[in-house]
Design a protein around this motif. Sequence first.
Motif, PDB file in Angstrom:
ATOM      1  N   VAL A  45       0.639  -1.217   0.147  1.00 41.67           N
ATOM      2  CA  VAL A  45       0.280   0.606   0.086  1.00 41.67           C
ATOM      3  C   VAL A  45       1.047   0.700   0.329  1.00 41.67           C
ATOM      4  CG1 VAL A  45      -1.702   0.952   1.092  1.00 41.67           C
ATOM      5  CG2 VAL A  45      -1.306  -1.279   1.430  1.00 41.67           C
ATOM      6  N   TYR A  46       0.789   2.230  -1.244  1.00 47.45           N
ATOM      7  CA  TYR A  46       1.409   3.480  -0.992  1.00 47.45           C
ATOM      8  C   TYR A  46       0.922   4.606   0.274  1.00 47.45           C
ATOM      9  CZ  TYR A  46       3.069   8.124  -2.772  1.00 47.45           C
ATOM     10  OH  TYR A  46       3.452   9.253  -2.983  1.00 47.45           O
ATOM     11  N   ALA A  47       1.924   5.102   0.934  1.00 49.87           N
ATOM     12  CA  ALA A  47       1.958   6.258   1.860  1.00 49.87           C
ATOM     13  C   ALA A  47       0.646   5.557   2.663  1.00 49.87           C
ATOM     14  CB  ALA A  47       0.837   7.477   0.666  1.00 49.87           C
ATOM     15  N   LEU A  48       0.683   4.203   3.028  1.00 49.53           N
ATOM     16  CA  LEU A  48      -0.233   4.096   4.078  1.00 49.53           C
ATOM     17  C   LEU A  48      -0.505   4.853   5.655  1.00 49.53           C
ATOM     18  CD1 LEU A  48      -2.472   1.449   5.110  1.00 49.53           C
ATOM     19  CD2 LEU A  48       0.035   0.750   5.916  1.00 49.53           C
ATOM     20  N   GLU A  49       0.592   5.387   6.057  1.00 54.91           N
ATOM     21  CA  GLU A  49       1.141   6.571   7.641  1.00 54.91           C
ATOM     22  C   GLU A  49       0.355   7.409   7.081  1.00 54.91           C
ATOM     23  OE1 GLU A  49       1.502   4.738  10.480  1.00 54.91           O
ATOM     24  OE2 GLU A  49       1.849   3.040   8.880  1.00 54.91           O
ATOM     25  N   GLU A  50       0.629   7.916   5.738  1.00 54.45           N
ATOM     26  CA  GLU A  50       0.398   9.310   5.308  1.00 54.45           C
ATOM     27  C   GLU A  50      -1.364   9.538   4.709  1.00 54.45           C
ATOM     28  OE1 GLU A  50       4.790   9.069   5.230  1.00 54.45           O
ATOM     29  OE2 GLU A  50       2.642   7.752   3.501  1.00 54.45           O
ATOM     30  N   THR A  51      -1.974   8.514   4.626  1.00 56.13           N
ATOM     31  CA  THR A  51      -3.164   8.416   4.105  1.00 56.13           C
ATOM     32  C   THR A  51      -3.986   9.800   4.705  1.00 56.13           C
ATOM     33  OG1 THR A  51      -3.393   5.340   4.063  1.00 56.13           O
ATOM     34  CG2 THR A  51      -5.003   7.417   4.024  1.00 56.13           C
ATOM     35  N   PRO A  52      -4.534  10.672   3.902  1.00 58.81           N
ATOM     36  CA  PRO A  52      -5.198  11.965   4.567  1.00 58.81           C
ATOM     37  C   PRO A  52      -6.257  11.618   5.309  1.00 58.81           C
ATOM     38  CG  PRO A  52      -5.198  11.658   1.877  1.00 58.81           C
ATOM     39  CD  PRO A  52      -4.348  10.342   2.380  1.00 58.81           C
ATOM     40  N   GLU A  53      -7.201  12.138   7.074  1.00 59.40           N
ATOM     41  CA  GLU A  53      -7.409  11.831   7.567  1.00 59.40           C
ATOM     42  C   GLU A  53      -9.608  12.515   6.318  1.00 59.40           C
ATOM     43  OE1 GLU A  53      -7.189  14.100  11.378  1.00 59.40           O
ATOM     44  OE2 GLU A  53      -5.470  13.019  11.659  1.00 59.40           O
ATOM     45  N   ASP A  54      -9.251  12.968   6.496  1.00 57.70           N
ATOM     46  CA  ASP A  54     -10.308  13.474   5.844  1.00 57.70           C
ATOM     47  C   ASP A  54     -10.524  12.580   4.064  1.00 57.70           C
ATOM     48  OD1 ASP A  54      -8.023  14.867   3.618  1.00 57.70           O
ATOM     49  OD2 ASP A  54      -9.167  16.558   3.441  1.00 57.70           O
ATOM     50  N   GLY A  55      -9.967  11.804   3.480  1.00 57.10           N
ATOM     51  CA  GLY A  55      -9.514  11.102   2.380  1.00 57.10           C
ATOM     52  C   GLY A  55     -10.018  11.512   1.640  1.00 57.10           C
ATOM     53  N   ALA A  56      -8.939  12.316   0.961  1.00 54.39           N
ATOM     54  CA  ALA A  56      -8.905  13.555   0.055  1.00 54.39           C
ATOM     55  C   ALA A  56      -8.159  12.519  -0.745  1.00 54.39           C
ATOM     56  CB  ALA A  56      -8.005  14.705  -0.240  1.00 54.39           C
ATOM     57  N   GLY A  57      -8.843  12.491  -2.269  1.00 55.12           N
ATOM     58  CA  GLY A  57      -8.289  11.506  -3.236  1.00 55.12           C
ATOM     59  C   GLY A  57      -8.637  10.361  -3.537  1.00 55.12           C
ATOM     60  N   LEU A  58      -9.205   9.324  -2.353  1.00 57.92           N
ATOM     61  CA  LEU A  58      -9.845   8.582  -2.118  1.00 57.92           C
ATOM     62  C   LEU A  58     -11.045   8.239  -2.013  1.00 57.92           C
ATOM     63  CD1 LEU A  58      -7.366   7.336   0.460  1.00 57.92           C
ATOM     64  CD2 LEU A  58      -6.544   7.515  -2.177  1.00 57.92           C
ATOM     65  N   THR A  59     -11.328   7.005  -2.402  1.00 53.29           N
ATOM     66  CA  THR A  59     -13.157   6.425  -1.906  1.00 53.29           C
ATOM     67  C   THR A  59     -12.922   5.988  -0.854  1.00 53.29           C
ATOM     68  OG1 THR A  59     -12.479   4.476  -2.831  1.00 53.29           O
ATOM     69  CG2 THR A  59     -13.204   5.558  -5.022  1.00 53.29           C
ATOM     70  N   ALA A  60     -14.362   5.773  -0.388  1.00 55.72           N
ATOM     71  CA  ALA A  60     -14.838   5.483   0.828  1.00 55.72           C
ATOM     72  C   ALA A  60     -14.373   3.990   0.616  1.00 55.72           C
ATOM     73  CB  ALA A  60     -16.630   5.701   0.854  1.00 55.72           C
TER      74      ALA A  60
END
Length: 293
Positions: free
Chosen positions: A148-163
Motif C-alpha cells: 500500500v502506497y503512503a499508508l501512514e500518510e493517508t489523509p484523515e479527510d480521505g482526499a483523493g480516495l473513495t470511501a
Amino acid sequence: MTIYRRIRAAATLSVLLLTAAACAQGGNDPAGPDPGPVSLESDVAAIRVDYTGGFSTPAMLASRIPLIAVYGDGRVFTQGPQVMIYPGPALPNLQVQTISESDVDALVERALAAGVGEAKDFGQPPVADAASTRITVVTSDGEKVLEVYALEETPEDGAGLTADQVSARAKVKEFVASLTDLSGTLGAGATGQPTAYVPTAVAAIAEPWVAGDPALPAPPEVAWPGPALPGEPLGPGLDVGCVSAAGDAAAKVLSAAATATSATPWTSEGKTWTVHLRPLLPDEADCADLLAG
C-alpha cells in the motif's frame, strides 16, 4: 540462493502480475478454501512488514530494517528505542523477543483478515515521495503479498480516495498497529522481554565520507575491519556499495562498531567511507537479500 531471496523474488513477480491484471495494489487473489497458517522452519519469516521506496538516499533505502518480522519459531524482530543524540550509534537498536507458535498462527490469521492475499484497490492519495508499506505472509496456500502506497500518510479527510479505498487502508493500518503492540494484541504475558539481537552476519552499505560542520571536532577515523569497501555497487553510476561479513569477520565489524557512530569515517584501501550497518536477519545471507526488495 537463500529461502528469503526466493520468497522476495516470487513476491515481486506476484505484485507485478496483479498490478497489470487488476490495476490495484494488493496481493494474491486466493482460489478455493481460505489459506491458513503453515508450519514453518525457524528461520523463515511468517510475517514481515517493510517500507519500500520513498524519497531517501540509496544507502538509506538499502539499509532499512523491517518494521517487524515474525519467524516460524516465534522470534519477533523490531527496532528498539533510538538514542536522541547526534551522531547516533553506528549499529541500529535491533531487538528480538518471542511469542508462541500458536500466536504466530493467530497473527497470520489477522493478516489474512486484514486483506493480505486479496486483490484490493487502495487508491493513490495525493502524497508525493512517500514510502509504501509491504506486508509479506507465508500461509498453507503459499506466500501472500500486499503493498500500500503512503499508508501512514493517508489523509484523515480521505482526499483523493473513495470511501472503499479509505476503508481498505484503515483495515491494513489497524493490522500493522496490532503488530507493533503485541502485548495488547495477544494479551499480557504473551511476549517475552525484548533483548538486543546479536547477529551472526552484518551488511555494510558504504558511500564516500563527507566532512560535517567545520565548527565541530572531526570524528576520529577508524580502520574498517571487514571486507574491502565499498563492495558491489548498488546500481549503475552510484558510488555506493555493499559488502557483507559473517562469522569471525562479522564479530570484528560488530566489535569496532560498538564504539563508533553513524558519522565515523571508516578507512579502507586508502579511501574514507560513511558506513550504514545493517544486521542481517535469520533468513538474510548477504547484500543480495537486502537489494531483492
